[in-house]
Design a protein around this motif. Structure first.
Motif, PDB file in Angstrom:
ATOM      1  N   LYS A 182       1.016  -1.331  -0.189  1.00 19.33           N
ATOM      2  CA  LYS A 182       0.143  -0.245  -0.282  1.00 19.33           C
ATOM      3  C   LYS A 182       0.900   1.597   0.406  1.00 19.33           C
ATOM      4  CE  LYS A 182      -3.962   2.571   2.265  1.00 19.33           C
ATOM      5  NZ  LYS A 182      -4.455   3.125   3.444  1.00 19.33           N
ATOM      6  N   ARG A 183       1.851   0.861   0.676  1.00 20.16           N
ATOM      7  CA  ARG A 183       3.246   2.468   0.817  1.00 20.16           C
ATOM      8  C   ARG A 183       3.244   2.247  -0.651  1.00 20.16           C
ATOM      9  NH1 ARG A 183       3.794   4.830   5.702  1.00 20.16           N
ATOM     10  NH2 ARG A 183       5.673   6.025   6.107  1.00 20.16           N
ATOM     11  N   ILE A 184       4.216   1.197  -1.024  1.00 17.57           N
ATOM     12  CA  ILE A 184       4.670   1.662  -2.945  1.00 17.57           C
ATOM     13  C   ILE A 184       3.556   2.472  -3.503  1.00 17.57           C
ATOM     14  CG2 ILE A 184       5.379   0.186  -4.441  1.00 17.57           C
ATOM     15  CD1 ILE A 184       7.382  -0.029  -2.639  1.00 17.57           C
ATOM     16  N   ASN A 185       2.170   1.051  -3.616  1.00 14.91           N
ATOM     17  CA  ASN A 185       1.243   2.730  -4.052  1.00 14.91           C
ATOM     18  C   ASN A 185       1.008   4.167  -3.969  1.00 14.91           C
ATOM     19  OD1 ASN A 185      -0.161   1.771  -5.778  1.00 14.91           O
ATOM     20  ND2 ASN A 185      -1.810   1.823  -5.284  1.00 14.91           N
ATOM     21  N   CYS A 186       1.071   4.063  -2.962  1.00 10.33           N
ATOM     22  CA  CYS A 186       0.538   6.014  -2.360  1.00 10.33           C
ATOM     23  C   CYS A 186       1.858   6.676  -3.218  1.00 10.33           C
ATOM     24  CB  CYS A 186       0.979   5.604  -1.102  1.00 10.33           C
ATOM     25  SG  CYS A 186      -0.595   5.964  -0.159  1.00 10.33           S
ATOM     26  N   LEU A 187       3.479   5.701  -3.061  1.00 10.21           N
ATOM     27  CA  LEU A 187       4.371   6.830  -3.325  1.00 10.21           C
ATOM     28  C   LEU A 187       4.053   6.956  -5.402  1.00 10.21           C
ATOM     29  CD1 LEU A 187       7.458   4.902  -1.522  1.00 10.21           C
ATOM     30  CD2 LEU A 187       6.725   7.373  -2.316  1.00 10.21           C
ATOM     31  N   LYS A 188       3.347   5.505  -5.583  1.00 14.21           N
ATOM     32  CA  LYS A 188       3.333   6.248  -7.421  1.00 14.21           C
ATOM     33  C   LYS A 188       1.842   6.255  -7.415  1.00 14.21           C
ATOM     34  CE  LYS A 188       4.404   1.506  -8.549  1.00 14.21           C
ATOM     35  NZ  LYS A 188       3.979  -0.660  -7.878  1.00 14.21           N
ATOM     36  N   MET A 189       1.387   6.915  -6.626  1.00 11.63           N
ATOM     37  CA  MET A 189       0.277   8.002  -6.899  1.00 11.63           C
ATOM     38  C   MET A 189       0.456   9.324  -6.872  1.00 11.63           C
ATOM     39  SD  MET A 189      -3.167   5.821  -4.397  1.00 11.63           S
ATOM     40  CE  MET A 189      -2.694   6.412  -3.467  1.00 11.63           C
ATOM     41  N   LEU A 190       1.399   9.205  -5.694  1.00 11.87           N
ATOM     42  CA  LEU A 190       1.705  10.874  -4.946  1.00 11.87           C
ATOM     43  C   LEU A 190       3.047  11.222  -6.606  1.00 11.87           C
ATOM     44  CD1 LEU A 190       3.295  10.423  -1.727  1.00 11.87           C
ATOM     45  CD2 LEU A 190       1.051  11.699  -2.801  1.00 11.87           C
ATOM     46  N   LYS A 191       3.480  10.075  -7.291  1.00 11.37           N
ATOM     47  CA  LYS A 191       4.135  10.116  -8.394  1.00 11.37           C
ATOM     48  C   LYS A 191       3.224  10.476  -9.956  1.00 11.37           C
ATOM     49  CE  LYS A 191       8.698   9.053  -9.516  1.00 11.37           C
ATOM     50  NZ  LYS A 191       9.408   8.466  -9.626  1.00 11.37           N
ATOM     51  N   ARG A 192       1.887  10.257  -9.443  1.00 11.03           N
ATOM     52  CA  ARG A 192       1.116   9.860 -10.939  1.00 11.03           C
ATOM     53  C   ARG A 192       0.485  11.578 -11.229  1.00 11.03           C
ATOM     54  NH1 ARG A 192      -0.746   4.651 -10.198  1.00 11.03           N
ATOM     55  NH2 ARG A 192      -2.633   5.491  -9.105  1.00 11.03           N
ATOM     56  N   ILE A 193       0.559  12.012 -10.019  1.00 12.53           N
ATOM     57  CA  ILE A 193      -0.643  13.565  -9.976  1.00 12.53           C
ATOM     58  C   ILE A 193       0.941  14.386  -9.494  1.00 12.53           C
ATOM     59  CG2 ILE A 193      -1.980  15.002  -7.585  1.00 12.53           C
ATOM     60  CD1 ILE A 193      -2.525  11.720  -6.380  1.00 12.53           C
ATOM     61  N   GLY A 194       1.928  14.090  -9.867  1.00  9.18           N
ATOM     62  CA  GLY A 194       2.165  15.621 -10.356  1.00  9.18           C
ATOM     63  C   GLY A 194       2.606  16.013  -9.024  1.00  9.18           C
ATOM     64  N   TYR A 195       3.365  15.079  -7.947  1.00  8.84           N
ATOM     65  CA  TYR A 195       3.801  16.069  -6.600  1.00  8.84           C
ATOM     66  C   TYR A 195       5.383  16.105  -6.918  1.00  8.84           C
ATOM     67  CZ  TYR A 195      -0.276  16.039  -2.738  1.00  8.84           C
ATOM     68  OH  TYR A 195      -0.998  15.758  -2.799  1.00  8.84           O
ATOM     69  N   GLN A 196       6.248  16.322  -5.936  1.00  4.25           N
ATOM     70  CA  GLN A 196       7.531  16.243  -5.772  1.00  4.25           C
ATOM     71  C   GLN A 196       7.577  15.523  -5.041  1.00  4.25           C
ATOM     72  OE1 GLN A 196      10.558  19.519  -4.924  1.00  4.25           O
ATOM     73  NE2 GLN A 196       8.498  20.706  -6.284  1.00  4.25           N
ATOM     74  N   VAL A 197       8.115  14.311  -5.464  1.00  7.58           N
ATOM     75  CA  VAL A 197       8.164  12.862  -4.277  1.00  7.58           C
ATOM     76  C   VAL A 197       9.330  12.664  -3.850  1.00  7.58           C
ATOM     77  CG1 VAL A 197       7.373  10.643  -3.589  1.00  7.58           C
ATOM     78  CG2 VAL A 197       5.762  12.315  -6.090  1.00  7.58           C
ATOM     79  N   GLY A 198       9.005  12.504  -2.242  1.00  6.27           N
ATOM     80  CA  GLY A 198      10.346  12.497  -1.621  1.00  6.27           C
ATOM     81  C   GLY A 198       9.870  11.153  -0.289  1.00  6.27           C
ATOM     82  N   SER A 199      10.911  10.304  -0.469  1.00  5.59           N
ATOM     83  CA  SER A 199      11.145   9.073   0.392  1.00  5.59           C
ATOM     84  C   SER A 199      11.797   9.053   1.398  1.00  5.59           C
ATOM     85  CB  SER A 199      10.592   7.651  -0.439  1.00  5.59           C
ATOM     86  OG  SER A 199      10.113   6.102   0.923  1.00  5.59           O
ATOM     87  N   GLY A 200      12.896   7.647   1.977  1.00  2.25           N
ATOM     88  CA  GLY A 200      13.806   7.361   2.623  1.00  2.25           C
ATOM     89  C   GLY A 200      13.601   5.840   3.407  1.00  2.25           C
ATOM     90  N   VAL A 201      14.418   5.979   4.368  1.00  2.00           N
ATOM     91  CA  VAL A 201      15.075   5.026   5.432  1.00  2.00           C
ATOM     92  C   VAL A 201      15.064   5.285   6.784  1.00  2.00           C
ATOM     93  CG1 VAL A 201      14.708   3.312   3.322  1.00  2.00           C
ATOM     94  CG2 VAL A 201      17.113   3.950   4.130  1.00  2.00           C
ATOM     95  N   MET A 202      15.015   4.725   7.583  1.00  2.00           N
ATOM     96  CA  MET A 202      15.868   4.802   9.184  1.00  2.00           C
ATOM     97  C   MET A 202      16.593   3.643   9.015  1.00  2.00           C
ATOM     98  SD  MET A 202      12.654   4.811  11.762  1.00  2.00           S
ATOM     99  CE  MET A 202      11.773   3.345  10.896  1.00  2.00           C
TER     100      MET A 202
END
Ligand code: SAH
Ligand code: SF4
Length: 363
Positions: A182-202
């Protein structure tokens, strides 16, 4: 030295990355120098601010590492009033920060979604539509992301926490609300919409290996992120993961590993925005400055009204919980100048990678 050959390569393999993450002494210095060189060439010496507003610590989720997880009853829960958020935004605007970032625990109610939508209007009209707004409000539906984007949220930060499925599962409850895909899918949606997309790890999590971290770097490259916020994991006593504290890397090793992750990512993704995480400063008072030296170009000064900062404790020893926003500004300014960088006042400091990616797509 083996490192010199590795650093000349166009692309790193997983084995290369594991070697580089493990390097020390003179080899580590060479890695940091190379990252600094790449940053100077592709990004320059300008650092951009995102005034961080920790708007609410109310969260419906129960991530095993996080101090404000729903199950922690020792937290005093708060939500800033709209006036307080607008006031903090105006502070950022007047002081020419260029951008703000709004962060909360994760809520998905209609009220919450509407609230953010209205709030974005209020912020924009109080600041002449001049601030670049980053949102970090967790997993939402595509429609929600779209509504917020239409109101001027231009960047979204959603960390994957660990790109390894098994490790992700160990860090989150298996209750149907913490799903890797679901989290991966959210990142894909954000990109599709046109956001500058950020992610990261601990970095330095229990059960985490160098192999995991090497995969995290390759994952960020593969999903082609525009910005990254990653930093050391810092244990919190009121969380389930606290029981593994004796098995962790010691805190200075976690710090060092975070620096190497930042340096490697800068070499691999030359034009993205990389945040110097506040969590570094919890370990070393000069932590953020050190991250800027090895590749980071974004700093998030905390502009949450002082009285709430102590309640937004994701981890122990969170720095600057007693400072007022004004103190943060002058202190950061001096420190950033000290290491030969300047602050891009009044500029959005958007991800260059984002523009290049879109130019390619539209060409
Ligand atoms: N609720 C949102 C945003 C707030 S949490 C979300 O989860 O996306 C923001 C980030 O804080 C998380 O992504 C996580 O990477 C970080 N965080 C939480 N607990 C932490 C800890 N103990 N040590 C270091 N970082 C932590
Ligand atoms: Fe909530 Fe984010 Fe903390 Fe998870 S990391 S418990 S979603 S605030």
């Amino acid at each position: 030295m083996k490192i010199d050959d590795l650093l000349k390569k166009e692309t790193f393999t997983k084995e290369d990355l594991i070697y580089l993450l493990d390097c020390r002494g003179e080899e580590q210095n060479r890695l940091f120098d190379r990252a600094a060189e790449i940053k100077a060439k592709y990004i320059g010496h300008r650092v951009h601010f995102r005034g961080l507003i920790e708007m609410s610590n109310i969260c419906r989720k129960n991530c095993f590492y996080c101090g404000i997880r729903a199950g922690n009853t020792n937290v005093h829960r708060y939500t800033l009033t709209d006036e307080e958020v607008v006031e903090a935004s105006r502070f950022a605007w007047k002081n020419r920060y260029g951008s703000i970032a709004i962060q909360t625990g994760e809520l998905n109610s209609t009220d919450f979604v509407n609230h953010i939508e209205n709030l974005l209007d209020k912020i924009n009209s109080a600041t002449n539509n001049e601030l670049g707004i980053t949102l970090s409000l967790g997993e939402q539906t595509e429609e929600t992301y779209r509504r917020w984007f239409n109101k001027g949220g231009i960047r979204y930060l959603l960390r994957i926490e660990s790109s390894n499925r098994e490790l992700y599962a160990k860090l989150h409850p298996n209750d149907g609300h913490h799903i890797y895909d679901k989290r991966i899918n959210c990142l894909k949606m954000l990109k599709r919409i046109g956001y500058q997309v950020g992610s990261g790890v601990m970095i330095g999590l229990p059960f985490q290996t160098l192999e995991h971290l090497a995969d995290d770097l390759l994952w960020m490259q593969e999903i082609d992120v525009d910005m990254v916020g990653m930093g050391p994991y810092i244990e919190h006593p009121d969380t389930p993961l606290f029981q593994y504290r004796h098995e962790l890397l010691n805190i200075s090793e976690r710090f060092n590993l975070s620096q190497k992750m930042t340096a490697l990512l800068r070499i691999m993704m030359k034009d993205i925005n990389i945040v110097a995480p506040t969590a570094l400063q919890a370990i070393d008072p000069l932590g953020r400055e050190k991250a800027i030296k090895v590749g980071a170009n974004i700093v998030m000064p905390n502009i949450t009204p002082g009285s709430y900062r102590n309640d937004y404790k994701l981890y122990e020893n969170k720095p600057c919980t007693s400072d007022a926003a004004d103190d943060c500004k002058s202190c950061l300014e001096a420190r950033i100048q000290l290491i030969g960088n300047e602050i891009g006042y009044g500029e959005h400091g958007n991800s260059l990678h984002f523009y290049r990616r879109n130019r390619k797509r539209l060409a």
